[in-house]
Design an enzyme around this catalytic site. Sequence first.
Site, PDB file in Angstrom:
ATOM      1  N   LYS A   1      39.893  39.965  43.188  1.00 24.78           N
ATOM      2  CA  LYS A   1      39.644  38.569  43.513  1.00 24.78           C
ATOM      3  C   LYS A   1      40.779  37.689  42.951  1.00 24.78           C
ATOM      4  CE  LYS A   1      35.060  40.169  43.589  1.00 24.78           C
ATOM      5  NZ  LYS A   1      34.738  40.333  44.973  1.00 24.78           N
TER       6      LYS A   1
ATOM      7  N   TRP B   1      24.830  40.548  42.302  1.00 23.10           N
ATOM      8  CA  TRP B   1      25.622  41.437  41.457  1.00 23.10           C
ATOM      9  C   TRP B   1      24.924  41.733  40.135  1.00 23.10           C
ATOM     10  CZ3 TRP B   1      28.783  44.537  43.635  1.00 23.10           C
ATOM     11  CH2 TRP B   1      29.329  44.173  44.874  1.00 23.10           C
TER      12      TRP B   1
ATOM     13  N   ASP C   1      30.252  40.320  33.377  1.00 23.73           N
ATOM     14  CA  ASP C   1      30.986  40.709  34.579  1.00 23.73           C
ATOM     15  C   ASP C   1      31.697  39.454  35.082  1.00 23.73           C
ATOM     16  OD1 ASP C   1      31.928  41.382  37.066  1.00 23.73           O
ATOM     17  OD2 ASP C   1      30.011  42.130  37.844  1.00 23.73           O
TER      18      ASP C   1
END
Lengths: 359, 359
Positions: free
Chosen positions: B196, B102, B172
């Site tokens: 999530k 990511w 993030d």
Amino acid sequence: MSRVYNFSAGPSTLPESVLLQAQQELLEWRGSGMSVMEMSHRGKHFAIIAEELESDLRSLLAIPDNYKVLFLQGGASAQFSLIPQNLLNGKTKACYIKTGAWSEKAVSDAQNYCEVVLTASSEAEHYSHVPEPATWLIDSDAAYLHYTSNETIHGVEFPDIPDSKGLPLVSDMSSNILSRPVDISQFGLIYAGTQKNMGPSGVTIVIVRDDLIGHAPKTTPSVFNYAEQAKNQSMLNTPATYNWYLVGLVLKWLQAQGGVAAIEQRNIAKAAKLYQAIDQSALYHNPVAIPYRSRMNVPFILADDGLDKAFISAAEAQGLYELKGHRSVGGMRASIYNAMPDAGVEALIAFMAEFERSH
Amino acid sequence: MSRVYNFSAGPSTLPESVLLQAQQELLEWRGSGMSVMEMSHRGKHFAIIAEELESDLRSLLAIPDNYKVLFLQGGASAQFSLIPQNLLNGKTKACYIKTGAWSEKAVSDAQNYCEVVLTASSEAEHYSHVPEPATWLIDSDAAYLHYTSNETIHGVEFPDIPDSKGLPLVSDMSSNILSRPVDISQFGLIYAGTQKNMGPSGVTIVIVRDDLIGHAPKTTPSVFNYAEQAKNQSMLNTPATYNWYLVGLVLKWLQAQGGVAAIEQRNIAKAAKLYQAIDQSALYHNPVAIPYRSRMNVPFILADDGLDKAFISAAEAQGLYELKGHRSVGGMRASIYNAMPDAGVEALIAFMAEFERSH
């Protein structure tokens, strides 16, 4: 309280059968052991939802094979900036028609990316009509011609598809998509937020002709690059999965209604009844020229705006909600999208007559 | 089939009580006469939902008053492009730490807007740890330092907040927000997709310090301009209303669990149990250095990858779903976010032991 008639301009009323199905399936979808909200977007269950969504939309709108269908995030307002980024392809101009508040915003955002050629505008006439095509200025060097097929605030709708003189035609159809058949092959790109005729908010549909994409500069965020998303079936990143599912349920409901041609007949009848009631009254007035009146959003003003508050509270007492007009134009507005039942429009007409008699 | 234990990395399992409440309120919210999906985002009912959402998030994370909280669309992946657009403010460089797939993507998108200074990377060691801070290269001319606090694919988590040497720190936190307390005042900006630990997909949270916004160039789409959205309470355009509501329900569930400090203790215990089972077995192996193992995403490989298919199908037969690792790293992965109950982790551990005995 039981469910009311909700005339909101968007998010807006949904078919009760869609809500009931979503309710029934909320904890578990088709024996999958999980809610649609919990499914991996890469999993086998969600793959079925995604495939049915695209194929149902393609079938309802008869979308030709040389068009991509994208399901994005950000709303139609994000597209005001993303369309020039994706479609200019080295050109420095784009043509825009201004017929209300939404095309105004589209122009304003496009000006950050290119020179906007104002093809036509009814701003000086308070957006009461669509300017005559004979007066339009179309620049053949422009990348595309943009128009807003239905203006939710001003209640103005294009009766026909405009002639773009060969430029790719781009339309914001947020508030009348799926309300009437359209010949997709006449368009370069159609976009629409889902929160009027397609479901809850949170998804933006982009239908775009193959040959127009693939030319975005690298400063276009990759998740908003049409070519990248087309290559990835709109799953370059995690999409709004539950919203896709809900839009899919609305599309299946529309199929069960007989599709777009059938719903158009109901929409024509609903709108005609309401405009007739307005035109025949002494209290209510709609300012839009008859050929351009929207079938979806019916604004009307009261002869005495001192009655506005009484109108709204009496309407709510009858279960008729969200009739207040947009703050920029005042008065009232009844949004009567696909999912507004005939009975809702009839209840509104009866209430308006009764209110006029008693005031 | 009844509901399964769903170890998906996102969208992911939600608390059953949240789903039950959403189901109960689906057709009508608190006597409003309509579903939350149908509410105008400008109406009085949705105003309550929006206010509770922000105040509950502020309270759970103890967000100081000089931070704005935005609820946007587009996913964390859109922020990979929008963060440089909003935060560069005339600077030409930004620092990034690469600790997995990511942060790799974040770097790749940022390079379209500025020079990326690679502060640290564990790519050469297959993202098995966080590089030692003593080796980091921080450029004081950079606009900010970006890191990914938890990598869902590689299962690497920062144990502490990195020292950015005075640069605004950007994180993030998509996959570990709300799983542990964080001192927000140490950050310039935190962002996270909701799918999530916060609800279904479709909302992106941005928490940003006041003084960093207001400097985006006009080519930043207005709905993605942090200052514009902050001025409009994230309603410059129609937000993903139903998703906001669902995130709000998850936040209230988290409050009922005792908040972030309490859920952290449960997360520590769940992860410790699972890593212990892996470390004590001869069949399973986790490649991440112990101090950097993620509490949220636990990847593990089988000593014989010929057993992978048998493992997955035997697990599904026991109601343990979505255990397949990301295609880029192979093996297995169990995502055990806030909403994964202890019983789910215990069932997985018991199954893994049984599978090892029988193979």
